[in-house]
Design a protein around this motif. Structure first.
Motif, PDB file in Angstrom:
ATOM      1  N   THR A 159       0.806  -1.218   0.000  1.00 35.07           N
ATOM      2  CA  THR A 159       0.000   0.000   0.000  1.00 35.07           C
ATOM      3  C   THR A 159       0.836   1.263   0.000  1.00 35.07           C
ATOM      4  O   THR A 159       0.440   2.279  -0.581  1.00 35.07           O
ATOM      5  N   GLN A 160       1.996   1.237   0.641  1.00 28.32           N
ATOM      6  CA  GLN A 160       2.803   2.448   0.755  1.00 28.32           C
ATOM      7  C   GLN A 160       3.892   2.557  -0.304  1.00 28.32           C
ATOM      8  O   GLN A 160       4.267   3.661  -0.686  1.00 28.32           O
ATOM      9  N   PHE A 161       4.392   1.425  -0.787  1.00 27.14           N
ATOM     10  CA  PHE A 161       5.511   1.462  -1.725  1.00 27.14           C
ATOM     11  C   PHE A 161       5.236   0.707  -3.023  1.00 27.14           C
ATOM     12  O   PHE A 161       6.139   0.547  -3.845  1.00 27.14           O
ATOM     13  N   ASP A 162       3.999   0.231  -3.170  1.00 27.57           N
ATOM     14  CA  ASP A 162       3.618  -0.517  -4.373  1.00 27.57           C
ATOM     15  C   ASP A 162       4.598  -1.659  -4.636  1.00 27.57           C
ATOM     16  O   ASP A 162       4.995  -1.926  -5.777  1.00 27.57           O
ATOM     17  N   CYS A 163       5.008  -2.312  -3.558  1.00 24.68           N
ATOM     18  CA  CYS A 163       5.976  -3.410  -3.647  1.00 24.68           C
ATOM     19  C   CYS A 163       5.324  -4.692  -3.140  1.00 24.68           C
ATOM     20  O   CYS A 163       5.004  -4.800  -1.955  1.00 24.68           O
ATOM     21  N   ASP A 164       5.110  -5.619  -4.042  1.00 24.54           N
ATOM     22  CA  ASP A 164       4.519  -6.904  -3.683  1.00 24.54           C
ATOM     23  C   ASP A 164       5.619  -7.815  -3.152  1.00 24.54           C
ATOM     24  O   ASP A 164       6.555  -8.153  -3.872  1.00 24.54           O
ATOM     25  N   SER A 167       6.707 -11.009  -5.180  1.00 30.75           N
ATOM     26  CA  SER A 167       6.990 -10.756  -6.592  1.00 30.75           C
ATOM     27  C   SER A 167       8.492 -10.608  -6.785  1.00 30.75           C
ATOM     28  O   SER A 167       9.252 -10.436  -5.836  1.00 30.75           O
ATOM     29  N   GLU A 168       8.903 -10.641  -8.033  1.00 28.60           N
ATOM     30  CA  GLU A 168      10.317 -10.462  -8.356  1.00 28.60           C
ATOM     31  C   GLU A 168      10.768  -9.035  -8.071  1.00 28.60           C
ATOM     32  O   GLU A 168      11.951  -8.786  -7.820  1.00 28.60           O
ATOM     33  N   ASP A 169       9.843  -8.085  -8.098  1.00 33.79           N
ATOM     34  CA  ASP A 169      10.193  -6.694  -7.832  1.00 33.79           C
ATOM     35  C   ASP A 169      10.790  -6.532  -6.436  1.00 33.79           C
ATOM     36  O   ASP A 169      11.694  -5.716  -6.229  1.00 33.79           O
ATOM     37  N   PHE A 170      10.300  -7.311  -5.486  1.00 31.57           N
ATOM     38  CA  PHE A 170      10.819  -7.250  -4.128  1.00 31.57           C
ATOM     39  C   PHE A 170      12.304  -7.609  -4.093  1.00 31.57           C
ATOM     40  O   PHE A 170      13.071  -7.070  -3.302  1.00 31.57           O
ATOM     41  N   ASN A 171      12.726  -8.513  -4.961  1.00 30.76           N
ATOM     42  CA  ASN A 171      14.121  -8.952  -4.987  1.00 30.76           C
ATOM     43  C   ASN A 171      15.079  -7.840  -5.384  1.00 30.76           C
ATOM     44  O   ASN A 171      16.282  -7.925  -5.117  1.00 30.76           O
ATOM     45  N   ASN A 172      14.566  -6.800  -6.055  1.00 24.09           N
ATOM     46  CA  ASN A 172      15.425  -5.722  -6.547  1.00 24.09           C
ATOM     47  C   ASN A 172      15.460  -4.518  -5.614  1.00 24.09           C
ATOM     48  O   ASN A 172      16.102  -3.514  -5.933  1.00 24.09           O
ATOM     49  N   GLN A 173      14.795  -4.613  -4.462  1.00 22.15           N
ATOM     50  CA  GLN A 173      14.729  -3.486  -3.537  1.00 22.15           C
ATOM     51  C   GLN A 173      16.014  -3.362  -2.716  1.00 22.15           C
ATOM     52  O   GLN A 173      16.672  -4.349  -2.407  1.00 22.15           O
TER      53      GLN A 173
END
Length: 205
Positions: A159-164, A167-173
């Motif tokens: 909700t705050q960072f649009d980071c699931d 998901s693979e997107d989390f791996n790049n944080q």
């Protein structure tokens, strides 16, 4: 009281007598009790409804302002001199050595010192947990979905960072940056408190 409600909330309805009832009877009684009357005192439970379980998952502010998903305890192992993190329970358990734990308890009575405590305990604990999650496959991450800490973290990230978190997107944080953002960047406030307390001044030399 709402600040103490988080995770699974079990609601069980009751029908309770508000007054003394003399010779109470009803045509709706089971046939075994037809024609029988009862003297019922005020406060007696007369019926119980079906229990309902509700999931309560709070907003990101709870991560910074309440111990919603963290439990800071004394490590019973006196030989351990390091902070440890246990993510196998309902909350994230931060275990402190004996002296550190009592120092933490003493400082926690001072609200102005909370940013320092968050910087020393919550941020490294969050970095550890986030790194452990990133090391798991997406399917393995979802196996934590019944844990309170996982639900709150997943909701805050989405909700705050649009980071699931699944998901693979989390791996790049950048997990260090993410951990600081999750609890409203306490390090700046910690330095402000320290400089004001010790009479130091900021800025370049």
């Amino acid at each position: 009281m709402s600040k103490f409600v988080n995770g699974k909330l079990q609601i069980c309805p009751f029908v309770v007598a508000t007054d003394d009832l003399k010779a109470y009877t009803s045509p709706d009684f089971h046939e075994d009790y037809q024609g029988i009357s009862f003297d019922i005192e005020a406060g007696c439970v007369m019926a119980v409804g079906k229990m309902v379980t509700v999931d309560v998952s709070k907003d990101i502010d709870d991560l910074a302002n309440t111990p919603s998903i963290f439990n800071i305890v004394r490590n019973p192992d006196a030989s351990c001199k390091q902070m440890l993190v246990d993510m196998s329970q309902r909350k994230i358990v931060i275990k402190l050595p004996l002296d550190d734990f009592y120092s933490y308890k003493a400082m926690s009575a001072t609200p102005m010192a909370q940013p320092i405590l968050n910087s020393l305990t919550i941020i490294p604990a969050l970095v550890y947990v986030l790194e452990e999650l990133r090391a798991l496959s997406i399917q393995e991450r979802s196996e934590n979905s019944d844990s309170l800490w996982y639900k709150v973290l997943a909701k805050a990230l989405l909700t705050q960072f649009d980071c699931d978190i699944e998901s693979e997107d989390f791996n790049n944080q950048n997990l260090l940056v993410l951990a600081q953002k999750l609890i409203n960047n306490p390090i700046a406030d910690a330095f402000t408190f320290l400089t004001s307390s010790f009479g130091a001044s900021g800025g370049d030399e």
